[in-house]
Scaffold this active site. Structure first.
Site, PDB file in Angstrom:
ATOM      1  N   ASP A  30       0.829  -1.211   0.000  1.00 59.80           N
ATOM      2  CA  ASP A  30       0.000   0.000   0.000  1.00 59.80           C
ATOM      3  C   ASP A  30       0.868   1.266   0.000  1.00 59.80           C
ATOM      4  OD1 ASP A  30      -2.286   1.499   0.067  1.00 59.80           O
ATOM      5  OD2 ASP A  30      -2.647   1.259   2.204  1.00 59.80           O
TER       6      ASP A  30
ATOM      7  N   ASN B 137     -10.596  -2.730  -6.291  1.00 58.13           N
ATOM      8  CA  ASN B 137      -9.781  -1.814  -7.103  1.00 58.13           C
ATOM      9  C   ASN B 137     -10.401  -1.501  -8.473  1.00 58.13           C
ATOM     10  OD1 ASN B 137      -6.608  -3.082  -5.819  1.00 58.13           O
ATOM     11  ND2 ASN B 137      -7.794  -1.320  -5.160  1.00 58.13           N
TER      12      ASN B 137
HETATM   13  C1  FPP Z   1      -2.018   0.142  -3.292  1.00 54.27           C
HETATM   14  O1  FPP Z   1      -1.543   1.478  -3.285  1.00 54.27           O
HETATM   15  C2  FPP Z   1      -1.403  -0.595  -4.385  1.00 54.27           C
HETATM   16  C3  FPP Z   1      -2.092  -1.198  -5.398  1.00 54.27           C
HETATM   17  C4  FPP Z   1      -3.555  -1.133  -5.513  1.00 54.27           C
HETATM   18  C5  FPP Z   1      -1.412  -1.886  -6.496  1.00 54.27           C
HETATM   19  C6  FPP Z   1      -0.147  -2.585  -6.178  1.00 54.27           C
HETATM   20  C7  FPP Z   1       0.573  -2.813  -7.443  1.00 54.27           C
HETATM   21  C8  FPP Z   1       1.908  -2.779  -7.646  1.00 54.27           C
HETATM   22  C9  FPP Z   1       2.884  -2.619  -6.555  1.00 54.27           C
HETATM   23  C10 FPP Z   1       2.483  -2.912  -9.011  1.00 54.27           C
HETATM   24  C11 FPP Z   1       2.086  -4.127  -9.782  1.00 54.27           C
HETATM   25  C12 FPP Z   1       2.367  -5.382  -9.072  1.00 54.27           C
HETATM   26  C13 FPP Z   1       2.964  -6.489  -9.577  1.00 54.27           C
HETATM   27  C14 FPP Z   1       3.026  -7.725  -8.767  1.00 54.27           C
HETATM   28  C15 FPP Z   1       3.573  -6.534 -10.892  1.00 54.27           C
HETATM   29  P1  FPP Z   1      -2.597   2.659  -3.429  1.00 54.27           P
HETATM   30  O2  FPP Z   1      -2.681   3.028  -4.863  1.00 54.27           O
HETATM   31  O3  FPP Z   1      -3.886   2.284  -2.796  1.00 54.27           O
HETATM   32  O4  FPP Z   1      -1.876   3.787  -2.599  1.00 54.27           O
HETATM   33  P2  FPP Z   1      -2.579   4.953  -1.781  1.00 54.27           P
HETATM   34  O5  FPP Z   1      -3.277   4.304  -0.621  1.00 54.27           O
HETATM   35  O6  FPP Z   1      -1.407   5.794  -1.359  1.00 54.27           O
HETATM   36  O7  FPP Z   1      -3.505   5.681  -2.708  1.00 54.27           O
END
Ligand code: FPP
Length: 281
Positions: free
Chosen positions: A46, A94
């Protein structure tokens, strides 16, 4: 003539592959008890959006930057000998995000597979997607299939990527399956116990989840591995995912080893009785 490559490898300690002697990471590594490492670790990655926002960048740049942390975590986990590493890459919730963000996440996943598949095979890592994979775009499913097939014979660390995953949906699917099987007579209702359920989860065949890490300082489980976390240690780490480093992972492992795991019993007494049908913890 002496083959220096062989010489260098033969004097290398396993830890040298993770951190150089004298470095901070090496000190952390040496604090760890190699016999009490978690077998199965899961991570809620996250903080990508906040990482990007803090730099006045579009949110998707945060996801892109998060790939480095994925690579480093997989590499360190494999070198430490984790049996399973489960990463939450895309939840069923998501889909509510802007279309461009969803499409970028799917594109990043395909790119990750294209770039890393050879490394996975060379390093004996097995790839397994978990979640409602059948609902993903055919091009994503094709890439996932390729990764599963190419690593099918690998028996090192299993890297599970949770995609279109939700713990509640996993349990809902499982209940539907149980009702159907019981209705068809292929399982007796009394045989549906904790072990049966474990064998029918998307994570079937994996050791119990020892440690769940969530980055970014948020203290929630967010519908991840709801059954599997029953006796997991949960650790909230303030680092935003794109900044999550080997040092953070090693510190998390040290914190894990400081905790006393009792599984409902007493540390001084392993106990003798487990009710029939209860799952391993
Ligand atoms: C949460 O951060 C993260 C995600 C929803 C996506 C995670 C994906 C990756 C790390 C890249 C792709 C993964 C692989 C395995 C290739 P957020 O966007 O909710 O962050 P925030 O809470 O700060 O808005």
């Amino acid at each position: 003539m002496v083959d220096f490559t062989i010489l260098v490898f033969s004097v290398m300690q396993p830890y040298d592959e993770i951190a150089q002697p004298g470095s901070r990471d090496r000190e952390l590594l040496e604090e760890l008890d190699p016999n009490r490492l978690p077998r199965h670790i899961a991570i809620i990655m996250d903080g990508n959006g906040r990482w990007a926002q803090a730099r006045n960048l579009p949110r998707v740049d945060g996801h892109r930057a998060g790939i480095r942390a994925v690579r480093e975590t997989v590499e360190t986990g494999a070198r430490l000998g984790f049996e399973v590493l489960t990463l939450y890459a895309f939840s069923t919730e998501n889909w509510k995000r802007p279309r461009h963000e969803v499409l970028t996440l799917m594109a990043l996943l395909k790119e990750f597979i294209n770039r890393e598949l050879e490394n996975f095979v060379e390093n004996n890592l097995r790839f397994r997607p978990i979640g409602r994979i059948e609902q993903l775009d055919p091009s994503v499913r094709k890439a996932l299939r390729r990764a599963v097939d190419a690593t099918a014979e690998c028996d090192g660390t299993l890297v599970q990527i949770a995609l279109n995953y939700s713990g509640r949906q996993e349990l809902t699917d499982l209940v539907r399956g149980a009702v159907n099987e019981a209705g068809a007579g292929s399982v007796a209702v009394d045989d549906i116990d904790e072990c049966w359920i474990e064998d029918h989860l998307t994570t079937h065949g994996t050791p119990p989840l020892d440690l769940l890490i969530r980055t970014s300082g948020e203290q929630r489980v967010s519908n991840f591995l709801l059954w599997q976390i029953a006796y997991s240690e949960i650790l909230f780490c303030p680092t935003l995912w794109p900044d999550f480093s080997r040092t953070d992972l090693l510190q998390a492992l040290i914190e894990y080893q400081r905790r006393e795991r009792r599984f409902g019993g007493l540390v001084s007494d392993g106990g003798v009785f487990a009710p029939p049908g209860t799952a391993k913890v």
